[in-house]
Design a protein around this motif. Structure first.
Motif, short mmCIF file in Angstrom:
data_model
loop_
_atom_site.label_atom_id
_atom_site.label_comp_id
_atom_site.label_asym_id
_atom_site.label_seq_id
_atom_site.Cartn_x
_atom_site.Cartn_y
_atom_site.Cartn_z
N UNK A 8 1.10 -1.39 -0.54
CA UNK A 8 0.26 -0.37 -0.09
C UNK A 8 1.25 0.89 -0.20
N UNK A 9 0.53 2.21 -1.13
CA UNK A 9 1.62 3.13 -1.16
C UNK A 9 0.87 4.21 -0.08
N UNK A 10 1.38 5.17 1.25
CA UNK A 10 1.11 6.55 1.67
C UNK A 10 1.69 7.40 1.09
N UNK A 11 1.69 8.38 0.74
CA UNK A 11 2.08 10.00 0.37
C UNK A 11 1.79 10.98 1.17
N UNK A 12 2.57 10.90 2.14
CA UNK A 12 3.11 11.94 2.78
C UNK A 12 3.05 13.87 2.50
N UNK A 13 2.99 13.85 1.21
CA UNK A 13 3.61 15.24 0.33
C UNK A 13 3.17 16.83 1.59
N UNK A 41 -3.98 6.22 -7.75
CA UNK A 41 -4.44 4.55 -6.71
C UNK A 41 -3.43 4.38 -5.86
N UNK A 42 -2.51 5.53 -5.07
CA UNK A 42 -2.44 5.45 -3.98
C UNK A 42 -3.24 5.98 -2.82
N UNK A 43 -3.19 3.99 -2.39
CA UNK A 43 -3.66 3.95 -0.76
C UNK A 43 -4.09 4.94 -0.11
#
Lengths: 319, 319
Positions: A8-13, A41-43
C-alpha cells in the motif's frame, strides 16, 4: 525487473512537505494533489498533522498542521479512491479534538513517537482504535535505538490493537543492510502486525531502502511527490509508482502535478539532495543543524560545517 | 553500519561530466580536482576521453575529449596518490595517438563498447596491454543484452589480458536486484577478472547499486563529484567516500571542491534528478530524448513526454 508485493502506498507530501513550507499549501493545491493521487491509485494521502492549536502556535502556520474537519470536508467534498491519514505527535494532540471515525474524513491516524514514549503512543492508539480509526505507530530515529529497548517496544506493540508499525529512518542515515536488519527484527518481534517504511533521502537511499523493505514484506510504503519533505526529503512517490508492477498504480496523473505544482514550488522552497544533509546523514545526526546552515549566509560552507562535527570543541549544539 | 571491501574508487567527473559541458573544464579546475581527489584517497581519476581529433570534431569542444599528453603533463606536473585513466570509444580512437605507458601520464585505459563490439574492444585491449597499460572493458547498455550474447562476451573477456570488466547501467534503469543478478553472472563467466560498476542515477539508485555491487565483490567503483554526469548523472563520489570504512579515504577534501567548484558549476549546467530522466530510466531507454526535451521550451512537460513513449504513433525517434 520489477514486482508487486501487495504493498500500500501512503503519500505524505502535505504532512512532511509541510515541515518545509510551514504547511502553507492552498486548498486548491491540496485538492488537486488529492485528485491526482486518487487517479494514480495511491492508497492513502497524509493530509497533515492532527495536532492541537491549543498546544502549538498556529500563527504563521498553514492549516494542515491541525487538519480541522471542516477544512478537510471543504477541501475534499467527496473522497474518491484514496483514503486520508493524519499524524499526531505525543504531547501535541488533544484527544477531544478528534471525532469518531465515522464522522471524520480521516481513516488512519498515525502516532509518531520516540522509543521512550511507546507507552504514551499505545494509550493514544487504543483511544483512536476504539473510535474506529486504523492506527499506526511510527517509531522515529530508530537508527539511535538500543536493541533491547527496541525489542521491548515491538513486543508491546505486537500485543496492542495497532494495525501498522513503521520503521522510520528519521536521519536518512540507514544503508540497505541496516534496513534489512531492522525489518527482520520488526518481523521477529511483532509478527502479528503489518509493517511500514518511512525513509529519508540524505544518502540518496530513500527509494532503494523502500524497495528493499517492500521486497522483504513491508506493506506500507511512505513517499512524497518529488521527494518533498524535511531537509533531504523523502522517497519520491513517482519512483514508487514507476516501480510497482500492479494494475492499481499509474504514474501519469502524478506527472501532471509534478509539472504543474511541484516545479514552481521547488523554486520557492528548498528540499532534496544538498550536501549539509548528506553530512548529517553520514554522521547519523538530526538534520536540524544542517537546516539552520541552509538558512544562513554560509549555506554552502560544507567543509566548515563538517569540521564542526569532527572537532569536540565546536560540535553544533542541540536546539 | 558500513564496511570496507578493499574496493578501488574511480572518479569520472571530468570524463562523464564532460558529456554535460562539452569538456569545457579549465586547466585550473582539473588541477584542483586532481589535488582534492588525491588527498581524499581516490584511487583513479578519469581525466577524459582519449579519442582522436582526427576522428571527431574538436571545434567548440574542450580538450578533455582528447587528452593530449602535453596538456596532461602541464595540468598535473607531478602525480601524487591518484592514478589517471582515460576512456576510448570503438572507432573513435587512433592507436597511433597513444604513447607507451611508461612515457604517458595515463595508467589505465578503459574501452567502452556495446556487446556487439566486444571483439573490437578486445583488439584494443591487447594493444594497450602490450604497451604497459592497465585495461578495462566497459560493456554499455547491459540492461538491453540478451543473456547468451552476454555470456559469450564474458567468456572471451575472461581469456583475454583485460584487467577489469565493468557492469555499466547506461540508462540508469537497473534496480538493486538486477545489479545483483548481473554481478553474479559476471562472476560466474569471468571468474579470473576484477569487476567494476558504473551506475547512473535516473531512479536515484546509483549509490545503492554501487554499494550493493561492492558488497558482492565488485572492486572498481565509479563515481563523480556531486554526481556530475550525463543526464541524471552518476553515483556521487562524496557518498562513496562517506560509505567506505577504510583509512585510505577521507571525504573532507572533496567537500572543499564541492563548495568551491561544483555549486557554481551546477548553476551553469544541468544534471541530476530530473523527471524526464526518471521517465527514460523507468522505460529502459537511452536518455537522449530526455536531454533534447531539457534543451527545448517544453522542458517541464513531463506528461506529454511520457505519453509519447506509451503511444506507438508518437514514439520519439532515435537521433
Amino acid at each position: 525487473m520489477v514486482k508487486s508485493n501487495g504493498a500500500s502506498m501512503l503519500d505524505c507530501t502535505i504532512r512532511d512537505g509541510g515541515l518545509v513550507n510551514n504547511w502553507d499549501f492552498s486548498v486548491e493545491f491540496v485538492r488537486e494533489l488529492y485528485a491526482s493521487l486518487s487517479k494514480a491509485g495511491v492508497d492513502y494521502m497524509e493530509i497533515g498533522y492532527k495536532n492541537s492549536p491549543k498546544l502549538l502556535p498556529s500563527e504563521g502556520v498553514g492549516p494542515w498542521r491541525f487538519c480541522d474537519e471542516k477544512l478537510l470536508k471543504e477541501t475534499i467534498p467527496e473522497k474518491t479512491f484514496t483514503k486520508l491519514s493524519a499524524i499526531v505527535d505525543i504531547g501535541r494532540v488533544d484527544e477531544d479534538d478528534i471525532l469518531p471515525c465515522e464522522e471524520s474524513h480521516i481513516d488512519l491516524i498515525r502516532v509518531a513517537c520516540y522509543l521512550k514514549d511507546v507507552n504514551k503512543a499505545l494509550a493514544l492508539v487504543e483511544k483512536f482504535h476504539s473510535m474506529g480509526y486504523e492506527t499506526s505507530v511510527n517509531i522515529m530515529a530508530v537508527s539511535n535505538a538500543l536493541e533491547p529497548d527496541l525489542i521491548e517496544a515491538l513486543e508491546k506493540l505486537n500485543e496492542s490493537n495497532v494495525d501498522i508499525i513503521y520503521v522510520v529512518d528519521s536521519f536518512g542515515s540507514l544503508y540497505n543492510r541496516d534496513i534489512k536488519y531492522l525489518v527482520e527484527k520488526f518481523k521477529e518481534h511483532a509478527p502479528k502486525k503489518k509493517l511500514g517504511i518511512h525513509a529519508h533521502n540524505n544518502l540518496q537511499l530513500a527509494f532503494s531502502n523502500t524497495v528493499l523493505a517492500a521486497e522483504n514484506g513491508v506493506q506500507f510504503l511512505d513517499s512524497s511527490v518529488y521527494g518533498m519533505g524535511r531537509a533531504a526529503g523523502n522517497c519520491p512517490t513517482e519512483l514508487v509508482l514507476g516501480y510497482l508492477d500492479d494494475p492499481q498504480y499509474d504514474i501519469a496523473p502524478v506527472l501532471d502535478v509534478l509539472e504543474k505544482l511541484f516545479i514552481p514550488l521547488r523554486e520557492e522552497v528548498e528540499w532534496g539532495y544538498l550536501i549539509p544533509y548528506t553530512i548529517t546523514g553520514l554522521l547519523n545526526e538530526h538534520p536540524r543543524t544542517a537546516m539552520a546552515l541552509r538558512k544562513s549566509e554560509n549555506k554552502d560552507e560544507y567543509r566548515n560545517f563538517y569540521d564542526q562535527f569532527t572537532s569536540v570543541e565546536t560540535m553544533p549544539t542541540e536546539e
